[in-house]
Design a protein around this motif. Structure first.
Motif, short mmCIF file in Angstrom:
data_model
loop_
_atom_site.label_atom_id
_atom_site.label_comp_id
_atom_site.label_asym_id
_atom_site.label_seq_id
_atom_site.Cartn_x
_atom_site.Cartn_y
_atom_site.Cartn_z
N HIS A 26 -0.65 -18.85 -2.70
CA HIS A 26 -0.81 -18.00 -3.88
C HIS A 26 -0.84 -16.52 -3.48
CE1 HIS A 26 -4.91 -18.56 -2.36
NE2 HIS A 26 -5.28 -17.50 -3.05
N ILE A 27 -0.61 -16.26 -2.18
CA ILE A 27 -0.62 -14.88 -1.67
C ILE A 27 0.69 -14.63 -0.93
CG2 ILE A 27 -1.84 -13.21 -0.24
CD1 ILE A 27 -4.27 -15.11 -0.32
N HIS A 28 1.32 -13.49 -1.25
CA HIS A 28 2.56 -13.14 -0.55
C HIS A 28 2.53 -11.65 -0.18
CE1 HIS A 28 4.47 -16.96 -1.48
NE2 HIS A 28 3.89 -16.85 -2.67
N ILE A 29 3.09 -11.36 0.98
CA ILE A 29 3.31 -9.97 1.37
C ILE A 29 4.67 -9.57 0.81
CG2 ILE A 29 3.54 -8.35 3.29
CD1 ILE A 29 0.75 -9.61 3.16
N ASN A 30 4.68 -8.55 -0.02
CA ASN A 30 5.93 -8.16 -0.69
C ASN A 30 6.99 -7.71 0.29
OD1 ASN A 30 4.96 -8.68 -3.31
ND2 ASN A 30 3.93 -6.69 -3.33
N ASN A 31 6.61 -6.82 1.22
CA ASN A 31 7.58 -6.22 2.14
C ASN A 31 6.99 -6.21 3.55
OD1 ASN A 31 9.20 -4.56 3.66
ND2 ASN A 31 9.35 -2.94 2.11
N LYS A 32 7.42 -7.15 4.38
CA LYS A 32 6.85 -7.28 5.72
C LYS A 32 7.15 -6.07 6.60
CE LYS A 32 6.69 -12.22 5.52
NZ LYS A 32 7.12 -13.52 5.92
N GLU A 33 8.29 -5.45 6.39
CA GLU A 33 8.66 -4.25 7.17
C GLU A 33 7.68 -3.11 6.92
OE1 GLU A 33 11.67 -3.80 9.15
OE2 GLU A 33 11.45 -5.97 9.10
N ASP A 38 4.73 1.28 8.12
CA ASP A 38 4.04 2.27 7.30
C ASP A 38 2.57 1.98 7.06
OD1 ASP A 38 6.29 3.86 6.93
OD2 ASP A 38 7.02 2.53 5.32
N CYS A 39 1.99 1.11 7.87
CA CYS A 39 0.58 0.80 7.66
C CYS A 39 -0.12 0.64 9.01
CB CYS A 39 0.43 -0.46 6.82
SG CYS A 39 -1.27 -0.75 6.28
N PRO A 40 -0.39 1.77 9.68
CA PRO A 40 -0.96 1.68 11.04
C PRO A 40 -2.35 1.04 11.10
CG PRO A 40 -0.93 3.95 10.26
CD PRO A 40 -0.16 3.14 9.26
N ASP A 41 -3.16 1.21 10.06
CA ASP A 41 -4.54 0.69 10.11
C ASP A 41 -4.65 -0.78 9.69
OD1 ASP A 41 -5.38 3.15 10.97
OD2 ASP A 41 -5.84 3.86 8.95
N LYS A 42 -3.71 -1.25 8.91
CA LYS A 42 -3.71 -2.65 8.44
C LYS A 42 -5.09 -3.10 7.93
CE LYS A 42 0.08 -3.56 11.60
NZ LYS A 42 0.52 -2.20 11.34
N PRO A 43 -5.60 -2.41 6.91
CA PRO A 43 -6.95 -2.72 6.43
C PRO A 43 -7.12 -4.15 5.93
CG PRO A 43 -5.85 -1.22 4.92
CD PRO A 43 -4.99 -1.30 6.14
N LEU A 70 -11.18 -16.95 -0.42
CA LEU A 70 -12.39 -17.11 -1.23
C LEU A 70 -12.19 -16.63 -2.67
CD1 LEU A 70 -14.92 -15.83 1.44
CD2 LEU A 70 -14.72 -18.18 0.61
N GLU A 71 -11.00 -16.13 -2.98
CA GLU A 71 -10.64 -15.65 -4.32
C GLU A 71 -11.56 -14.53 -4.79
OE1 GLU A 71 -9.99 -19.03 -6.96
OE2 GLU A 71 -9.35 -20.23 -5.24
N CYS A 72 -11.94 -13.68 -3.87
CA CYS A 72 -12.82 -12.55 -4.23
C CYS A 72 -12.02 -11.38 -4.81
CB CYS A 72 -13.63 -12.09 -3.02
SG CYS A 72 -12.64 -11.30 -1.73
N GLY A 73 -10.74 -11.29 -4.47
CA GLY A 73 -9.89 -10.23 -5.02
C GLY A 73 -9.91 -8.93 -4.24
N THR A 74 -10.64 -8.86 -3.15
CA THR A 74 -10.75 -7.61 -2.39
C THR A 74 -9.38 -7.09 -1.94
OG1 THR A 74 -12.90 -8.34 -1.58
CG2 THR A 74 -11.84 -6.54 -0.38
N CYS A 75 -8.53 -7.97 -1.49
CA CYS A 75 -7.24 -7.52 -0.94
C CYS A 75 -6.35 -6.90 -2.01
CB CYS A 75 -6.52 -8.68 -0.26
SG CYS A 75 -6.16 -10.06 -1.36
N ARG A 76 -6.56 -7.23 -3.26
CA ARG A 76 -5.73 -6.68 -4.33
C ARG A 76 -5.94 -5.17 -4.45
NH1 ARG A 76 -6.44 -10.52 -9.49
NH2 ARG A 76 -4.38 -9.73 -9.98
N ARG A 81 -0.81 0.17 0.33
CA ARG A 81 0.60 0.20 -0.07
C ARG A 81 0.88 -0.74 -1.25
NH1 ARG A 81 -0.04 3.92 2.64
NH2 ARG A 81 0.81 4.40 4.68
N ASP A 82 -0.17 -1.33 -1.80
CA ASP A 82 0.00 -2.28 -2.91
C ASP A 82 1.06 -3.33 -2.55
OD1 ASP A 82 -0.61 -3.35 -5.36
OD2 ASP A 82 0.79 -2.07 -6.47
N ASN A 83 0.92 -3.85 -1.33
CA ASN A 83 1.96 -4.72 -0.77
C ASN A 83 1.56 -6.20 -0.78
OD1 ASN A 83 4.45 -5.09 0.45
ND2 ASN A 83 3.63 -4.90 2.53
#
Ligand code: SF4
Length: 100
Positions: A26-33, A38-43, A70-76, A81-83
């Motif tokens: 149920h989770i996908h990374i939109n653009n792996k590149e 473009d995301c050095p910290d990878k939070p 855990l479906e907490c939604g933090t990553c959203r 990059r809203d990725n």
């Protein structure tokens, strides 16, 4: 009188959580590149309490261990990059909380 510590650690609480993983993420990374360049910290690799996101240096991409979400939604909100495309798991799948 004997004092009993009733405080539960996070690990104790997570032990009570049960999962019914779907065979589709149920989770996908939109653009792996974008993660690589473009995301050095990878939070996402440290804001997720379930450690769903892990940087894979061999393939230069984020591994998504959606089964432990855990479906907490933090990553959203945490991906700068809203990725991350996140939707609720299908009915009958995902996390089941016991005792609250
Ligand atoms: S925070 Fe977003 S852009 Fe950065 S690595 Fe994670 S998914 Fe990719």
């Amino acid at each position: 009188m004997r004092y009993t510590n009733t405080m539960q650690t996070l690990e104790d609480k997570l032990f009570l959580v049960r999962f019914q993983p779907d065979d589709h993420s149920h989770i996908h990374i939109n653009n792996k590149e974008l993660c690589q360049h473009d995301c050095p910290d990878k939070p996402c690799t440290y804001i997720c309490p379930a450690k769903v996101y892990e940087w894979n240096e061999e393939v230069k991409a984020i591994n998504v261990g959606y089964e432990g979400c855990l479906e907490c939604g933090t990553c959203r909100y945490g991906c700068p990059r809203d990725n991350i495309h996140w939707v609720n798991p299908r009915g009958g799948f995902g996390v089941m909380y016991k005792f609250g």
